[in-house]
Design an enzyme around this catalytic site. Structure first.
Site, mmCIF file in Angstrom:
data_model
loop_
_atom_site.group_PDB
_atom_site.id
_atom_site.type_symbol
_atom_site.label_atom_id
_atom_site.label_comp_id
_atom_site.label_asym_id
_atom_site.label_seq_id
_atom_site.Cartn_x
_atom_site.Cartn_y
_atom_site.Cartn_z
ATOM 1 N N HIS A 99 0.838 -1.264 0.043
ATOM 2 C CA HIS A 99 0.033 0.067 -0.093
ATOM 3 C C HIS A 99 0.892 1.093 -0.025
ATOM 4 O O HIS A 99 2.015 1.415 0.610
ATOM 5 C CB HIS A 99 -0.902 0.166 1.317
ATOM 6 N N ASP A 102 2.128 2.010 3.440
ATOM 7 C CA ASP A 102 3.308 1.173 4.008
ATOM 8 C C ASP A 102 4.537 1.396 3.635
ATOM 9 O O ASP A 102 5.619 1.419 4.382
ATOM 10 C CB ASP A 102 3.290 -0.384 3.409
ATOM 11 N N GLU A 266 -9.464 -13.608 0.076
ATOM 12 C CA GLU A 266 -8.649 -13.921 1.331
ATOM 13 C C GLU A 266 -9.173 -14.928 1.965
ATOM 14 O O GLU A 266 -10.555 -15.093 2.273
ATOM 15 C CB GLU A 266 -8.408 -12.547 1.962
HETATM 16 C C1 XUL Z 1 -7.460 -6.199 5.223
HETATM 17 C C2 XUL Z 1 -6.788 -6.844 4.257
HETATM 18 C C3 XUL Z 1 -5.973 -5.689 3.275
HETATM 19 C C4 XUL Z 1 -5.952 -6.113 2.014
HETATM 20 C C5 XUL Z 1 -5.314 -4.723 1.089
HETATM 21 O O1 XUL Z 1 -8.268 -7.210 6.001
HETATM 22 O O2 XUL Z 1 -6.535 -8.002 3.708
HETATM 23 O O3 XUL Z 1 -4.530 -6.047 3.918
HETATM 24 O O4 XUL Z 1 -5.471 -7.188 1.286
HETATM 25 O O5 XUL Z 1 -5.695 -3.572 1.490
HETATM 26 CO CO CO Z 2 -5.898 -8.962 2.034
#
Ligand code: XUL
Ligand code: CO
Length: 433
Positions: A99, A102, A266
């Site tokens: 990001h 970061d 995710e």
């Molecule tokens: C938050 C998450 C983030 C995204 C990127 O839960 O997964 O880290 O992957 O903004």
């Molecule tokens: Co994520």
């Protein structure tokens, strides 16, 4: 070289019986699995935020890590990048993700933040010249700073929408400049806390318009990576608009973006949404919007997004099976959106967490590939639907309720239920994991 990882050797594959902690037991980058090198299958990425920017806080306590690069100057941002690229090299990581927040210090205003980002992007580009590590994706952090507390593109204040648009433009430029394979949008604050102050419909329209602008900009600058939305049902918002894959697909269709945008799925977010990881992947591949994955695991008791490193290969094998079955990644990869525990203070902990995660995924990939190559599961699935291969069954799909009803009466249709064979198939699966 920095001092941080000074005594840690480069991690290499040494086989399953190696007693060496700093070795891969299953991840052998050059080993060919289903006709492709393991490194090219898995496309591992290190997440900059968890490993280098996170101070170790939890809801009850602040910083536990004491890193020499913590602070708000460009010199420290460069030191952070030096250490990060050293870790990529120790691990042989083919990719990283970051990001804006970061990588660069926040400036006093937008222009200064943007300058800082451009400077650190140049620094990354120079580091990448001497490294094999590439950029899997870039993204904008539009959830940490207090300006984002009521959302980014869904903020009731148009000035915040404007700031978000400018921020994403800058992050897309940085991603493009670094040859990123994807650009990710995770909308942690794109949601609401209470309906009492929220206009759901207006916020959805603003989010749809914003995403269209992102897609237009991608084409304008000739960025050929994929635009990915990362679904999550809640946390930090009480209710997030990108709840899960199905919700995101409905949103994309509503705004005509289903051919332009895919998903970054995710593991922990799938669990929070009440799904399994493999369900989310299978749904995305069936809809043609599978992009990439954020690999981690949640604590199954706490109900939080704990972002732990994966350590259960049997669980991950189900996910890799779906990915392999769909033909593998195209632009995507396996990003470790995972952080060490706040008590894991040593530099070694950072390396070994990744080694364990990479080995877990490699084992999972091999198990999934072996099962797919065996073909038994796919044959059983095909056989279950075999009735649909007849011309009569196909013709029925073009028919109508009245004609089908007449046919049922004429042929005295009375279907005989058949076993779904779940346990037999689970036993078959277990032969490979
Ligand atoms: C938050 C998450 C983030 C995204 C990127 O839960 O997964 O880290 O992957 O903004
Ligand atoms: Co994520």
């Amino acid at each position: 070289m920095t001092e941080f990882f000074r005594d840690i050797p480069k991690v290499t594959y040494q086989g399953a019986s190696s007693p060496n902690e700093f070795a891969f037991r299953h991840y052998n980058p050059d080993e060919v699995v289903m006709g492709k090198r393991m490194e090219d299958h898995l496309r591992f990425a290190v997440a900059y935020w968890h490993s280098f920017a996170w101070p170790g806080g939890d809801p009850f306590g602040g910083q536990t890590f004491d890193r020499p690069w913590f602070g708000d100057t460009m010199d420290l941002a460069r030191l952070k990048a030096d250490v990060a690229f050293e870790m990529f090299d120790i691990l042989g990581a083919p990719f990283f993700c970051f990001h804006d927040a970061d990588a660069r210090p926040e400036g006093a205003n937008f222009a200064e933040s943007q300058r800082n980002l451009e400077e650190i992007t140049d620094y990354f580009a120079a580091k990448m010249e001497g490294s094999k590590t590439r950029l899997l994706w870039g993204t904008a952090n539009m959830f940490s700073h207090r300006r984002w507390m009521s959302g980014a593109s869904t903020n009731p204040d148009p000035e915040v929408f404007a700031y978000a648009a400018a921020t994403v433009k800058g992050c897309m430029d940085a991603t493009h400049r670094l040859g990123g394979a994807n650009y990710v949008l995770w909308g942690g604050r794109e949601g609401y806390e209470t309906l009492l102050n929220t206009d759901l419909g207006q916020e959805a329209d603003h989010m749809g318009r914003f995403l269209s602008m992102v897609v237009d900009y991608k084409h304008k600058i000739g960025f050929d990576g994929a635009i990915l939305i990362e679904p999550k049902p809640q946390e930090p918002s009480k209710h997030q608009y990108d709840y899960d894959v199905a919700t995101v697909y409905g949103f994309l269709c509503r705004y005509g973006l289903e051919k332009e945008v895919k998903v970054n799925i995710e593991q922990g977010h799938a669990i929070l949404a009440g799904h399994s990881f493999e369900h989310e992947i299978a749904l995305a591949t069936s809809l043609g919007i599978f992009g990439s994955i954020d690999m981690n695991r949640n604590d199954y008791q706490s109900g939080w997004d704990t972002d732990q490193f994966p350590n259960n290969h049997a669980e991950k094998a189900l996910a890799f099976y779906e990915i392999l079955r769909a033909g593998g990644y195209t632009t995507g990869g396996t990003n470790f959106d995972a952080k060490i525990r706040r008590q894991s203070l040593d530099p070694e902990d950072l390396i070994l967490a990744h080694v364990g995660g990479m080995d877990t995924c490699a084992r999972a990939l091999k198990a999934a590939a072996a099962c797919l190559e065996d073909g038994g599961l796919e044959a059983a699935r095909k056989e279950r639907y075999a009735g649909w291969e007849t011309p009569q069954a196909q013709a029925m799909l073009q028919s109508d309720l009245a004609a089908i009803s007449a046919d049922v009466l004429a042929r005295d249709v009375n279907p005989e239920p058949r076993s779904g064979r779940q346990e037999r198939l689970e036993n078959l699966w277990n032969r490979f994991v």
